[in-house]
Design a protein around this motif. Structure first.
Motif, mmCIF file in Angstrom:
data_model
loop_
_atom_site.group_PDB
_atom_site.id
_atom_site.type_symbol
_atom_site.label_atom_id
_atom_site.label_comp_id
_atom_site.label_asym_id
_atom_site.label_seq_id
_atom_site.Cartn_x
_atom_site.Cartn_y
_atom_site.Cartn_z
ATOM 1 N N VAL A 100 50.229 20.363 -11.179
ATOM 2 C CA VAL A 100 48.987 20.333 -10.382
ATOM 3 C C VAL A 100 48.167 19.587 -9.310
ATOM 4 O O VAL A 100 48.756 18.560 -9.554
ATOM 5 N N SER A 101 47.910 20.658 -8.772
ATOM 6 C CA SER A 101 47.471 19.403 -7.363
ATOM 7 C C SER A 101 46.107 19.888 -6.808
ATOM 8 O O SER A 101 44.943 20.467 -6.639
ATOM 9 N N ILE A 102 45.650 18.521 -6.997
ATOM 10 C CA ILE A 102 44.355 17.735 -7.196
ATOM 11 C C ILE A 102 43.624 17.753 -6.300
ATOM 12 O O ILE A 102 43.434 16.972 -5.023
ATOM 13 N N ASP A 103 42.218 18.426 -6.047
ATOM 14 C CA ASP A 103 41.667 18.676 -4.981
ATOM 15 C C ASP A 103 42.500 19.342 -4.076
ATOM 16 O O ASP A 103 41.290 18.957 -2.598
ATOM 17 N N HIS A 104 43.100 20.465 -4.517
ATOM 18 C CA HIS A 104 43.647 21.110 -2.827
ATOM 19 C C HIS A 104 43.239 21.691 -2.023
ATOM 20 O O HIS A 104 43.703 21.564 -0.899
ATOM 21 N N GLU A 105 41.885 22.982 -2.544
ATOM 22 C CA GLU A 105 40.922 23.087 -1.865
ATOM 23 C C GLU A 105 41.175 22.098 -0.152
ATOM 24 O O GLU A 105 40.516 22.847 0.878
ATOM 25 N N LYS A 106 40.533 20.341 -0.518
ATOM 26 C CA LYS A 106 39.276 20.050 0.649
ATOM 27 C C LYS A 106 40.626 19.396 1.307
ATOM 28 O O LYS A 106 40.500 19.437 2.082
ATOM 29 N N ASN A 107 41.825 19.251 0.343
ATOM 30 C CA ASN A 107 43.059 18.312 1.252
ATOM 31 C C ASN A 107 44.322 19.056 1.170
ATOM 32 O O ASN A 107 45.324 18.585 -0.572
ATOM 33 N N PRO A 108 44.895 19.998 1.051
ATOM 34 C CA PRO A 108 46.331 20.789 1.205
ATOM 35 C C PRO A 108 46.549 19.618 1.565
ATOM 36 O O PRO A 108 47.294 19.236 2.148
ATOM 37 N N SER A 109 48.458 20.044 0.988
ATOM 38 C CA SER A 109 49.052 19.286 0.892
ATOM 39 C C SER A 109 49.994 19.795 2.355
ATOM 40 O O SER A 109 49.265 19.911 3.042
ATOM 41 N N GLN A 110 50.860 18.488 2.529
ATOM 42 C CA GLN A 110 51.307 18.464 4.080
ATOM 43 C C GLN A 110 52.115 18.578 4.116
ATOM 44 O O GLN A 110 53.434 17.834 3.598
ATOM 45 N N TRP A 111 53.186 19.174 5.019
ATOM 46 C CA TRP A 111 54.858 19.290 5.028
ATOM 47 C C TRP A 111 56.039 18.899 6.139
ATOM 48 O O TRP A 111 55.273 18.905 6.983
ATOM 49 N N PHE A 112 56.751 17.793 5.780
ATOM 50 C CA PHE A 112 57.151 17.565 6.559
ATOM 51 C C PHE A 112 59.027 18.366 6.835
ATOM 52 O O PHE A 112 59.154 19.435 6.335
ATOM 53 N N GLU A 113 60.036 17.348 6.758
ATOM 54 C CA GLU A 113 61.278 18.244 7.061
ATOM 55 C C GLU A 113 62.168 18.237 6.111
ATOM 56 O O GLU A 113 61.499 18.264 4.811
ATOM 57 N N PRO A 114 63.198 19.823 5.885
ATOM 58 C CA PRO A 114 63.444 19.638 4.759
ATOM 59 C C PRO A 114 64.346 18.894 3.950
ATOM 60 O O PRO A 114 64.884 17.724 4.828
ATOM 61 N N VAL A 115 64.958 18.823 3.046
ATOM 62 C CA VAL A 115 65.883 17.577 1.973
ATOM 63 C C VAL A 115 66.826 17.556 2.614
ATOM 64 O O VAL A 115 67.458 19.273 2.413
ATOM 65 N N SER A 116 67.930 17.346 3.101
ATOM 66 C CA SER A 116 69.204 17.244 3.660
ATOM 67 C C SER A 116 70.210 17.202 2.388
ATOM 68 O O SER A 116 70.307 17.146 1.434
ATOM 69 N N GLU A 117 71.304 18.262 3.340
ATOM 70 C CA GLU A 117 72.150 17.804 1.856
ATOM 71 C C GLU A 117 72.668 16.519 1.377
ATOM 72 O O GLU A 117 72.828 16.620 -0.011
ATOM 73 N N GLU A 118 72.659 15.837 1.878
ATOM 74 C CA GLU A 118 73.210 14.505 1.877
ATOM 75 C C GLU A 118 71.856 13.594 1.211
ATOM 76 O O GLU A 118 72.539 12.722 -0.127
ATOM 77 N N GLU A 119 70.770 14.410 0.975
ATOM 78 C CA GLU A 119 69.544 13.441 0.112
ATOM 79 C C GLU A 119 69.957 14.518 -0.958
ATOM 80 O O GLU A 119 69.030 13.720 -1.952
ATOM 81 N N TYR A 120 70.480 15.495 -0.828
ATOM 82 C CA TYR A 120 69.953 16.294 -2.113
ATOM 83 C C TYR A 120 71.573 15.985 -3.040
ATOM 84 O O TYR A 120 70.971 16.028 -4.404
ATOM 85 N N ALA A 121 72.352 15.509 -2.917
ATOM 86 C CA ALA A 121 73.621 15.606 -3.109
ATOM 87 C C ALA A 121 73.139 13.614 -4.466
ATOM 88 O O ALA A 121 73.279 12.474 -3.507
#
Lengths: 123, 123
Positions: A100-121
């Motif tokens: 449930v992404s609140i107020d998504h229409e006016k304030n859409p998500s901001q996207w950054f870098e992929p999650v690295s294998e090290e971060e994911y582990a």
């Protein structure tokens, strides 16, 4: 799978196999998202905040600067406005959540870098 | 029951046995609502609109001026802004849904009269 699985999302904002169906999108966006094992979002935030409702499986969630959190069916995760985070399936299990992404229409998500294998582990 | 059942709600806005847990309430309200058989809301509307995600059981939904609709696990019901409606369990089965009440903080629901036995009796 309670709600429709939807389509595989492109890999510009996700790693691995992730499926999304937008269930409603009237100001607040409600979507059903399924992550296969190792599938995950890139790092991103929601200017309006987000609530995740895990309906099946086991996955991971992490806010920037905090440890990786194991999340499972029945868990409710509240993410504050502009908090940078990622979520996905666990290393060996799929995970499905309603987002449930609140107020998504006016304030859409901001996207950054992929999650690295090290971060994911998870440590 | 995937998410917490919550507490029995008072009967000023509901008929019968209905349980509600508010899962998040940051502008948009996300709640888990369980209706025992014959339990139902009064007639009401949502100035910001609402989406219902049925996670278990079988129930009824009706918009004013339309027939009663049977709803069941997996159904997604979108209710427009200010549409007068009611929802509840069926005559002999419980129903649980997630309710996403959009922009609820600024525009709370408006409540009207109970659903009569005649209105509840699906034809």
């Amino acid at each position: 799978m309670i709600f429709e699985k939807g389509d595989k999302v492109p890999n510009d904002k996700f790693v691995g196999n992730v499926y999304q169906a937008i269930l409603s999108d009237e100001g607040t966006r409600v979507s059903n998202v399924t992550f296969e094992p190792k599938g995950r979002t890139n790092w991103h935030n929601h200017p309006g905040g987000q609530t995740l409702l895990v309906t099946d499986g086991v996955g991971y969630h992490q806010e920037e600067g905090k440890p990786v959190q194991v999340i499972k069916k029945g868990d409710v995760i509240k993410i504050g406005k502009n908090v940078k985070h990622w979520h996905g399936g666990s290393a060996d299990q799929a995970m499905t959540h309603i987002a449930v992404s609140i107020d998504h229409e006016k304030n859409p998500s901001q996207w950054f870098e992929p999650v690295s294998e090290e971060e994911y582990a998870i440590k």
